[in-house]
Motif scaffolding. Structure first.
Motif, PDB file in Angstrom:
ATOM      1  N   PHE A  24       0.867  -1.181   0.000  1.00 24.64           N
ATOM      2  CA  PHE A  24       0.000   0.000   0.000  1.00 24.64           C
ATOM      3  C   PHE A  24       0.907   1.235   0.000  1.00 24.64           C
ATOM      4  O   PHE A  24       1.622   1.479   0.972  1.00 24.64           O
ATOM      5  N   ILE A  25       0.878   1.979  -1.097  1.00 22.32           N
ATOM      6  CA  ILE A  25       1.761   3.132  -1.262  1.00 22.32           C
ATOM      7  C   ILE A  25       0.915   4.403  -1.203  1.00 22.32           C
ATOM      8  O   ILE A  25       0.020   4.604  -2.030  1.00 22.32           O
ATOM      9  N   GLY A  26       1.187   5.244  -0.219  1.00 21.82           N
ATOM     10  CA  GLY A  26       0.405   6.460  -0.031  1.00 21.82           C
ATOM     11  C   GLY A  26       1.118   7.698  -0.546  1.00 21.82           C
ATOM     12  O   GLY A  26       2.334   7.832  -0.397  1.00 21.82           O
ATOM     13  N   TYR A  27       0.346   8.585  -1.153  1.00 24.02           N
ATOM     14  CA  TYR A  27       0.846   9.881  -1.614  1.00 24.02           C
ATOM     15  C   TYR A  27      -0.028  10.975  -1.007  1.00 24.02           C
ATOM     16  O   TYR A  27      -1.252  10.947  -1.161  1.00 24.02           O
ATOM     17  N   ALA A  28       0.585  11.933  -0.333  1.00 20.87           N
ATOM     18  CA  ALA A  28      -0.139  13.056   0.267  1.00 20.87           C
ATOM     19  C   ALA A  28       0.325  14.339  -0.406  1.00 20.87           C
ATOM     20  O   ALA A  28       1.529  14.577  -0.539  1.00 20.87           O
ATOM     21  N   PHE A  29      -0.625  15.186  -0.817  1.00 25.80           N
ATOM     22  CA  PHE A  29      -0.244  16.391  -1.558  1.00 25.80           C
ATOM     23  C   PHE A  29      -1.320  17.468  -1.420  1.00 25.80           C
ATOM     24  O   PHE A  29      -2.454  17.200  -1.014  1.00 25.80           O
ATOM     25  N   GLU A  30      -0.944  18.689  -1.791  1.00 27.83           N
ATOM     26  CA  GLU A  30      -1.859  19.828  -1.725  1.00 27.83           C
ATOM     27  C   GLU A  30      -2.755  19.853  -2.958  1.00 27.83           C
ATOM     28  O   GLU A  30      -2.313  19.554  -4.071  1.00 27.83           O
ATOM     29  N   VAL A  31      -4.019  20.215  -2.772  1.00 32.00           N
ATOM     30  CA  VAL A  31      -4.938  20.432  -3.895  1.00 32.00           C
ATOM     31  C   VAL A  31      -5.762  21.683  -3.603  1.00 32.00           C
ATOM     32  O   VAL A  31      -6.102  21.964  -2.461  1.00 32.00           O
ATOM     33  N   THR A  32      -6.087  22.428  -4.659  1.00 33.48           N
ATOM     34  CA  THR A  32      -6.892  23.633  -4.494  1.00 33.48           C
ATOM     35  C   THR A  32      -8.234  23.534  -5.205  1.00 33.48           C
ATOM     36  O   THR A  32      -9.032  24.465  -5.151  1.00 33.48           O
ATOM     37  N   GLY A  33      -8.482  22.407  -5.860  1.00 40.33           N
ATOM     38  CA  GLY A  33      -9.748  22.209  -6.557  1.00 40.33           C
ATOM     39  C   GLY A  33      -9.811  20.795  -7.108  1.00 40.33           C
ATOM     40  O   GLY A  33      -8.802  20.084  -7.154  1.00 40.33           O
ATOM     41  N   ARG A  34     -10.997  20.394  -7.526  1.00 42.44           N
ATOM     42  CA  ARG A  34     -11.160  19.030  -8.031  1.00 42.44           C
ATOM     43  C   ARG A  34     -10.370  18.780  -9.312  1.00 42.44           C
ATOM     44  O   ARG A  34      -9.875  17.675  -9.529  1.00 42.44           O
ATOM     45  N   SER A  35     -10.269  19.786 -10.164  1.00 40.36           N
ATOM     46  CA  SER A  35      -9.519  19.584 -11.408  1.00 40.36           C
ATOM     47  C   SER A  35      -8.039  19.355 -11.116  1.00 40.36           C
ATOM     48  O   SER A  35      -7.382  18.542 -11.781  1.00 40.36           O
ATOM     49  N   VAL A  36      -7.513  20.062 -10.109  1.00 41.11           N
ATOM     50  CA  VAL A  36      -6.119  19.854  -9.704  1.00 41.11           C
ATOM     51  C   VAL A  36      -5.945  18.438  -9.162  1.00 41.11           C
ATOM     52  O   VAL A  36      -4.976  17.738  -9.490  1.00 41.11           O
ATOM     53  N   PHE A  54      -6.763   2.194  -6.519  1.00 38.58           N
ATOM     54  CA  PHE A  54      -6.290   3.564  -6.289  1.00 38.58           C
ATOM     55  C   PHE A  54      -7.352   4.270  -5.440  1.00 38.58           C
ATOM     56  O   PHE A  54      -8.282   4.879  -5.963  1.00 38.58           O
ATOM     57  N   CYS A  55      -7.225   4.163  -4.135  1.00 38.22           N
ATOM     58  CA  CYS A  55      -8.222   4.717  -3.216  1.00 38.22           C
ATOM     59  C   CYS A  55      -7.770   6.095  -2.748  1.00 38.22           C
ATOM     60  O   CYS A  55      -6.573   6.375  -2.678  1.00 38.22           O
ATOM     61  N   PHE A  56      -8.732   6.956  -2.418  1.00 35.29           N
ATOM     62  CA  PHE A  56      -8.338   8.330  -2.113  1.00 35.29           C
ATOM     63  C   PHE A  56      -9.341   9.028  -1.213  1.00 35.29           C
ATOM     64  O   PHE A  56     -10.464   8.572  -0.997  1.00 35.29           O
ATOM     65  N   ALA A  57      -8.895  10.193  -0.739  1.00 33.85           N
ATOM     66  CA  ALA A  57      -9.766  11.135  -0.038  1.00 33.85           C
ATOM     67  C   ALA A  57      -9.175  12.522  -0.217  1.00 33.85           C
ATOM     68  O   ALA A  57      -7.956  12.679  -0.339  1.00 33.85           O
ATOM     69  N   PHE A  58     -10.048  13.530  -0.265  1.00 37.72           N
ATOM     70  CA  PHE A  58      -9.569  14.913  -0.279  1.00 37.72           C
ATOM     71  C   PHE A  58     -10.510  15.790   0.530  1.00 37.72           C
ATOM     72  O   PHE A  58     -11.685  15.466   0.729  1.00 37.72           O
ATOM     73  N   ARG A  59      -9.961  16.917   1.007  1.00 37.51           N
ATOM     74  CA  ARG A  59     -10.723  17.945   1.726  1.00 37.51           C
ATOM     75  C   ARG A  59     -10.305  19.290   1.142  1.00 37.51           C
ATOM     76  O   ARG A  59      -9.139  19.677   1.239  1.00 37.51           O
ATOM     77  N   ILE A  60     -11.254  20.004   0.533  1.00 33.61           N
ATOM     78  CA  ILE A  60     -10.960  21.250  -0.162  1.00 33.61           C
ATOM     79  C   ILE A  60     -11.799  22.380   0.429  1.00 33.61           C
ATOM     80  O   ILE A  60     -12.987  22.210   0.705  1.00 33.61           O
ATOM     81  N   VAL A  99      -3.922   6.291  -2.040  1.00 33.35           N
ATOM     82  CA  VAL A  99      -3.203   5.077  -1.646  1.00 33.35           C
ATOM     83  C   VAL A  99      -3.353   4.041  -2.754  1.00 33.35           C
ATOM     84  O   VAL A  99      -4.462   3.670  -3.136  1.00 33.35           O
ATOM     85  N   VAL A 100      -2.216   3.602  -3.259  1.00 32.66           N
ATOM     86  CA  VAL A 100      -2.150   2.621  -4.341  1.00 32.66           C
ATOM     87  C   VAL A 100      -1.935   1.240  -3.733  1.00 32.66           C
ATOM     88  O   VAL A 100      -1.056   1.061  -2.884  1.00 32.66           O
ATOM     89  N   ARG A 101      -2.729   0.261  -4.174  1.00 38.36           N
ATOM     90  CA  ARG A 101      -2.553  -1.095  -3.657  1.00 38.36           C
ATOM     91  C   ARG A 101      -2.095  -2.052  -4.750  1.00 38.36           C
ATOM     92  O   ARG A 101      -2.665  -2.092  -5.839  1.00 38.36           O
ATOM     93  N   TYR A 102      -1.060  -2.810  -4.416  1.00 39.00           N
ATOM     94  CA  TYR A 102      -0.657  -3.954  -5.220  1.00 39.00           C
ATOM     95  C   TYR A 102      -1.092  -5.201  -4.458  1.00 39.00           C
ATOM     96  O   TYR A 102      -0.602  -5.465  -3.358  1.00 39.00           O
TER      97      TYR A 102
END
Length: 209
Positions: A24-36, A54-60, A99-102
């Motif tokens: 399970f490989i996680g990536y955390a990053f900044e986003v300012t909108g859904r298109s980003v 490829f599971c995810f969550a965001f809070r904008i 989070v990417v799962r193999y």
């Protein structure tokens, strides 16, 4: 989140968790909108063509007005919600985790999946660069070229961010005003003869994700 500031990510974080052969490989990053978010999500998908999920969550938004989480084919509630819970635990907005799962060949069950996705998200966030930023109100200023020096003096005085600039006989400048200085900045702008300004109402980025 209340007050005059918010916490977000300024440097992408990456973390990996393994359980019974699954990675399970996680990536955390900044986003300012859904298109980003959509662009970043697709870039991660492209990096892992053989991954199974490829599971995810965001809070904008400063108050996390726009949020979403996805299990991407995993059993309901085992991936997206645990990832979202970590964003909430770190009190982050304008932020996302993918989070990417193999798949390793062994079913982990509901408790195992929840723990794996939560752990990968947590590790990614722990390795991310997290900062506190001032909340901004966007104002659009319009003025003729003779006022340019005075306007930029005020921009410097109130430490405003310049979001957009269009110069001409009549110039337009979109600035971000820290909420803590909004009253004083408004008073200063009102005192400048020939300057008109209005609040910029941000359009919700409703692009489907």
């Amino acid at each position: 989140m209340q007050g005059y500031s918010y916490k977000t990510i300024v440097k992408t974080g990456k973390g990996e968790f393994s359980d019974r052969g699954s990675r399970f490989i996680g990536y955390a990053f900044e986003v300012t909108g859904r298109s980003v978010f959509k662009e970043r999500y697709q870039s991660i998908v492209d990096l892992h063509p053989k991954a199974s999920h490829f599971c995810f969550a965001f809070r904008i938004g400063y108050e996390a007005q726009d949020w979403r989480c996805s299990d991407n084919g995993e059993p309901s509630g085992t991936a997206g919600r645990p990832i979202l819970g970590q964003l909430e635990s770190f009190e982050l907005v304008n932020a996302a985790v993918v989070v990417v799962r193999y798949f390793g060949g062994t079913l982990l069950g509901v408790p195992g999946l929840i723990n794996a996705y939560r752990s990968a998200a947590q590790l990614a966030l722990q390795h991310a660069g997290i900062v506190e930023k001032p909340k901004l109100k966007l104002l659009q200023l319009e003025f003729d070229y003779t006022l340019e020096h005075e306007i930029y003096r005020l921009v410097k005085q109130f430490s405003l961010s310049i979001e957009k600039s269009e110069k001409g006989l009549f110039s337009q400048l979109t600035v971000g005003v820290p909420l803590l200085q909004l009253v004083e900045a408004n008073a200063a702008f009102s005192a400048v003869n020939g300057l008109t300004y209005q609040e910029v109402v941000a359009n919700k980025d409703s692009e489907s994700t």
